[in-house]
Write a protein that holds these residues in place. Structure first.
Motif, PDB file in Angstrom:
ATOM      1  N   PHE A  64       1.561 -10.737  -8.716  1.00  0.00           N
ATOM      2  CA  PHE A  64       0.582  -9.853  -8.953  1.00  0.00           C
ATOM      3  C   PHE A  64      -0.599  -9.744  -7.977  1.00  0.00           C
ATOM      4  O   PHE A  64      -1.202 -11.134  -7.946  1.00  0.00           O
ATOM      5  CB  PHE A  64      -0.024  -9.705 -10.406  1.00  0.00           C
ATOM      6  N   ALA A  65      -1.071  -8.786  -7.627  1.00  0.00           N
ATOM      7  CA  ALA A  65      -2.194  -9.057  -6.750  1.00  0.00           C
ATOM      8  C   ALA A  65      -3.552  -8.486  -7.058  1.00  0.00           C
ATOM      9  O   ALA A  65      -3.615  -7.352  -7.540  1.00  0.00           O
ATOM     10  CB  ALA A  65      -2.044  -8.133  -5.334  1.00  0.00           C
ATOM     11  N   LEU A  88      -1.752   4.133  -7.612  1.00  0.00           N
ATOM     12  CA  LEU A  88      -2.623   3.816  -6.521  1.00  0.00           C
ATOM     13  C   LEU A  88      -3.814   2.888  -6.802  1.00  0.00           C
ATOM     14  O   LEU A  88      -4.135   2.952  -8.057  1.00  0.00           O
ATOM     15  CB  LEU A  88      -3.641   5.174  -6.154  1.00  0.00           C
ATOM     16  N   TYR A  89      -4.340   2.046  -5.864  1.00  0.00           N
ATOM     17  CA  TYR A  89      -5.142   0.803  -6.012  1.00  0.00           C
ATOM     18  C   TYR A  89      -6.049   0.953  -4.951  1.00  0.00           C
ATOM     19  O   TYR A  89      -5.816   1.080  -3.826  1.00  0.00           O
ATOM     20  CB  TYR A  89      -4.127  -0.190  -6.154  1.00  0.00           C
ATOM     21  N   VAL A  90      -7.261   0.418  -5.232  1.00  0.00           N
ATOM     22  CA  VAL A  90      -8.423  -0.132  -4.314  1.00  0.00           C
ATOM     23  C   VAL A  90      -8.909  -1.387  -4.927  1.00  0.00           C
ATOM     24  O   VAL A  90      -8.477  -1.857  -5.609  1.00  0.00           O
ATOM     25  CB  VAL A  90      -9.478   1.127  -4.449  1.00  0.00           C
ATOM     26  N   GLU A  91     -10.195  -1.674  -4.341  1.00  0.00           N
ATOM     27  CA  GLU A  91     -10.663  -2.808  -4.733  1.00  0.00           C
ATOM     28  C   GLU A  91     -11.044  -3.014  -5.915  1.00  0.00           C
ATOM     29  O   GLU A  91     -11.516  -2.008  -6.963  1.00  0.00           O
ATOM     30  CB  GLU A  91     -12.170  -2.990  -3.960  1.00  0.00           C
ATOM     31  N   ASN A  92     -10.718  -4.231  -6.524  1.00  0.00           N
ATOM     32  CA  ASN A  92     -11.008  -4.710  -8.081  1.00  0.00           C
ATOM     33  C   ASN A  92      -9.818  -3.888  -8.968  1.00  0.00           C
ATOM     34  O   ASN A  92     -10.278  -3.788 -10.159  1.00  0.00           O
ATOM     35  CB  ASN A  92     -12.485  -4.167  -8.401  1.00  0.00           C
ATOM     36  N   TRP A  93      -8.736  -3.847  -8.535  1.00  0.00           N
ATOM     37  CA  TRP A  93      -7.563  -3.146  -9.303  1.00  0.00           C
ATOM     38  C   TRP A  93      -6.659  -4.313  -8.895  1.00  0.00           C
ATOM     39  O   TRP A  93      -6.463  -4.943  -7.930  1.00  0.00           O
ATOM     40  CB  TRP A  93      -7.352  -1.854  -8.570  1.00  0.00           C
TER      41      TRP A  93
END
Length: 218
Positions: A64-65, A88-93
């Motif tokens: 998991f990232a 959808l993912y961005v920083e701190n997700w």
């Protein structure tokens, strides 16, 4: 004196770390610098180039990232070979396939970098170990699960919404996605066509222009 300065510097560095801040944001017990250093030691730092996969369909989600920098997406391919956006993912997700990660079954999803990314990777075994040993990390995981369930419930409910309302809710809940992903990605995430989204945006722009003019000026 030197030790004091050194300790202060270490605390500042810890406080500036995105993962440190994230854990403390979702935990009622603040994690100490020492505990955070232990938590961080369970992660692997990695850079991903745009379009590089974190996970491909048919693989088990081994990591998991936690995203430090960049944007990612999770999608599956339908029977016609069309990409269908799931997350959808961005920083701190956090990015990955939760079911495959926890159960160990092959994933039906692809997760790749939409932008060049910097991530912290953790294995299921390391996550379970930290969950047992670190109260703050365990509480963060529980909150993460709750937030994921709420987001899934909202997605299911939104299926019955009009395209206009889907996009309105999307912007209200995830305004930071709008400038990070192109229209065809957002349209797929919303479950509508790119042409439909284009009409929604034109209609919204026209309404804003009318509101700026004012009813008396029409």
């Amino acid at each position: 004196m030197n030790n004091t300065l050194s300790n202060s510097k270490n605390i500042v560095i810890a406080n500036m770390h995105p993962l440190y801040n994230y854990i403390n944001k979702y935990s009622s017990t603040l994690i100490s610098k020492e505990d955070f250093n232990n938590v961080k030691s369970h992660f692997i730092y990695k850079k991903l180039k745009k379009k590089q996969y974190l996970l491909q369909e048919g693989e088990v989600c081994k990591y998991f990232a936690f995203i430090l920098k960049g944007a990612m997406r999770q999608y599956h391919m339908d029977e016609k070979g069309v990409e269908r956006m799931v997350n959808l993912y961005v920083e701190n997700w956090w990015a990955g396939d939760r079911e495959s990660f926890i159960v160990g079954t092959p994933s039906i999803y692809n997760v790749d970098a939409w932008e060049d990314c910097e991530v912290l990777l953790i294995t299921s075994e390391a996550s379970q170990r930290l969950s047992r040993d670190c109260q703050a990390f365990n509480e963060m995981l529980l909150k993460l699960g709750d937030r994921s369930n709420i987001a899934t419930q909202r997605r299911i409910t939104s299926i019955s919404y009009s395209a206009e309302k889907r996009y309105k809710c999307f912007v209200e809940n995830y305004p930071f996605f709008v400038n990070r992903f192109p229209q065809h990605i957002i349209a797929s995430y919303l479950g509508i066509t790119k042409d439909t989204l284009s009409r929604v945006l034109k209609k919204a722009t026209k309404k804003v222009d009318i509101d700026k003019v004012g009813i008396k000026d029409i």
